[in-house]
Write an enzyme that holds these catalytic residues in place. Structure first.
Site, PDB file in Angstrom:
ATOM      1  N   LYS A  60       0.847  -1.201   0.000  1.00 49.33           N
ATOM      2  CA  LYS A  60       0.000   0.000   0.000  1.00 49.33           C
ATOM      3  C   LYS A  60       0.883   1.253   0.000  1.00 49.33           C
ATOM      4  O   LYS A  60       0.629   2.209  -0.735  1.00 49.33           O
ATOM      5  CB  LYS A  60      -0.921   0.003   1.222  1.00 49.33           C
ATOM      6  N   GLN A 104      -4.644  -1.179   9.662  1.00 42.71           N
ATOM      7  CA  GLN A 104      -4.563  -2.530   9.090  1.00 42.71           C
ATOM      8  C   GLN A 104      -5.206  -3.539  10.048  1.00 42.71           C
ATOM      9  O   GLN A 104      -4.803  -3.655  11.201  1.00 42.71           O
ATOM     10  CB  GLN A 104      -3.088  -2.891   8.817  1.00 42.71           C
ATOM     11  N   ASP A 127     -11.066   3.234   4.339  1.00 44.62           N
ATOM     12  CA  ASP A 127     -11.504   1.839   4.258  1.00 44.62           C
ATOM     13  C   ASP A 127     -13.028   1.737   4.335  1.00 44.62           C
ATOM     14  O   ASP A 127     -13.592   0.650   4.172  1.00 44.62           O
ATOM     15  CB  ASP A 127     -10.899   1.037   5.432  1.00 44.62           C
TER      16      ASP A 127
END
Ligand code: NDP
Length: 302
Positions: A60, A104, A127
């Site tokens: 990422k 994460q 997200d």
């Protein structure tokens, strides 16, 4: 009946599509820099040293920098206190150089994920996991949409154009994939069925679908004879099989028995190289959108 030897399905090449999408996003970054005087920034928080999570965070970060954006990595030990993790999230919420924040997941045992997600500024929640974004998506407002289902929607629209009136079955009902996927398909005017581990007669339910999105995490569970001839299949699953002599790391497979489904369906995403690469491209897209929205600049056309 399907003939496994005749591979007729169109392979939806998510890897190639994602590369093009990333180029388009990168091409829009200079306009934002001109308008705002700074690069868009994505902060990623990794707690603990899970090897798979480290690899995801690394890719990422690289993709963010390659798109011309700033990447800020925050690595915390697995035994970090919940308050310290939340304090970092709040600091990033207040940092003007940060447009997107990604925590994460999964977090190590002992940390409360819900509380951490609730602490995120919804406008930086790239997200799309904050309840505010889930609510915005359901109520048709501008939302940060979870990256994986967003990637699936983009691939489906690119392949099919109009999805109106099609029967879609989403296998799996997680907050990250299944639920937002069903909502996105509903927004596209599909007739949506959500299936899960308690669904009865699952093969029959799947057989009614023009579009199947499989997100269950069970290797090759969806068999060829569950699929209607001519169906479009999006395989979200990423499952690693047991190591063999020829594949010492274990082969990656999806949730669909692709090899046998190939002769039967109209189009299918491969694993790897289908939905996975779209997830990172959509993370960059969400970061660029968040940067624009936070600066009251119109959304770029991507
Ligand atoms: P979860 O484990 O959170 O959810 C799995 C869902 O599948 C649940 O809703 C569960 O039902 C359902 N399910 C499990 N077993 C069955 C079964 N036998 N029959 C029907 N339904 C079943 O997984 P995620 O949604 O997070 O991920 C799903 C898959 O997608 C995984 O393989 C994951 O690795 C992959 N993934 C891939 C990404 C990518 O970038 N390509 C990103 C995110 C995930 P119930 O709710 O009843 O328990």
């Amino acid at each position: 009946m399907h003939d496994p030897k005749a591979s007729t399905a169109h392979i939806i090449n998510g890897k190639a599509f994602a590369l093009k999408l990333r180029e388009k996003i990168a091409a829009k970054v200079p306009d934002f820099v001109k308008a705002s005087g700074r690069k868009p920034g994505l902060a990623v928080i990794l707690v603990g040293d899970d090897p798979a999570s480290k690899v995801y965070v690394g890719s990422k970060g690289k993709a963010t920098i390659a798109a011309g954006m700033n990447s800020f990595e925050h690595l915390l030990p697995a035994n970090v206190a919940q308050e310290d993790l939340i304090a970092l999230v709040k600091k990033l919420n207040d940092d003007d150089a940060v447009d997107g924040i990604l925590v994460q997941l999964p977090l190590p045992d002992g940390l409360n994920e819900q509380e951490v997600i609730a602490a995120l500024d919804p406008d930086k929640d790239v997200d799309g996991l904050h309840v505010i974004n889930a609510g915005r998506l359901v109520s048709g407002q501008k939302a940060m949409v979870p990256c994986t289902p967003l990637g699936c929607q983009i691939l489906l629209k690119d392949y099919l154009g109009d999805l109106s009136g099609l029967n879609a079955v989403v296998l799996g009902r997680s907050i990250l994939v299944g639920k937002p996927m069903a909502q996105l398909l509903l927004n596209e005017n599909c007739t949506v069925t959500m299936a899960h581990s308690r669904t009865k007669n699952l093969p029959d339910v799947v057989r009614a679908a023009d579009i199947v999105v499989a997100a269950v995490g069970r290797p090759e569970m969806v068999k060829a004879d569950w699929l209607k001839a001519g169906a479009i299949v999006i395989d979200v699953g990423i499952n690693r099989l047991a190591p063999t002599d020829s594949k010492p790391k274990g082969r990656l497979v999806g949730d669909v028995d692709t090899h046998n489904a190939m002769a039967h369906v109209k189009a299918i995403t491969p694993v790897p190289g289908g939905v996975g690469p779209m997830t990172i491209a959509c993370l960059l897209r969400n970061t660029l959108l968040a940067a624009h929205r936070r600066n009251a600049i119109d959304d770029p056309e991507i």
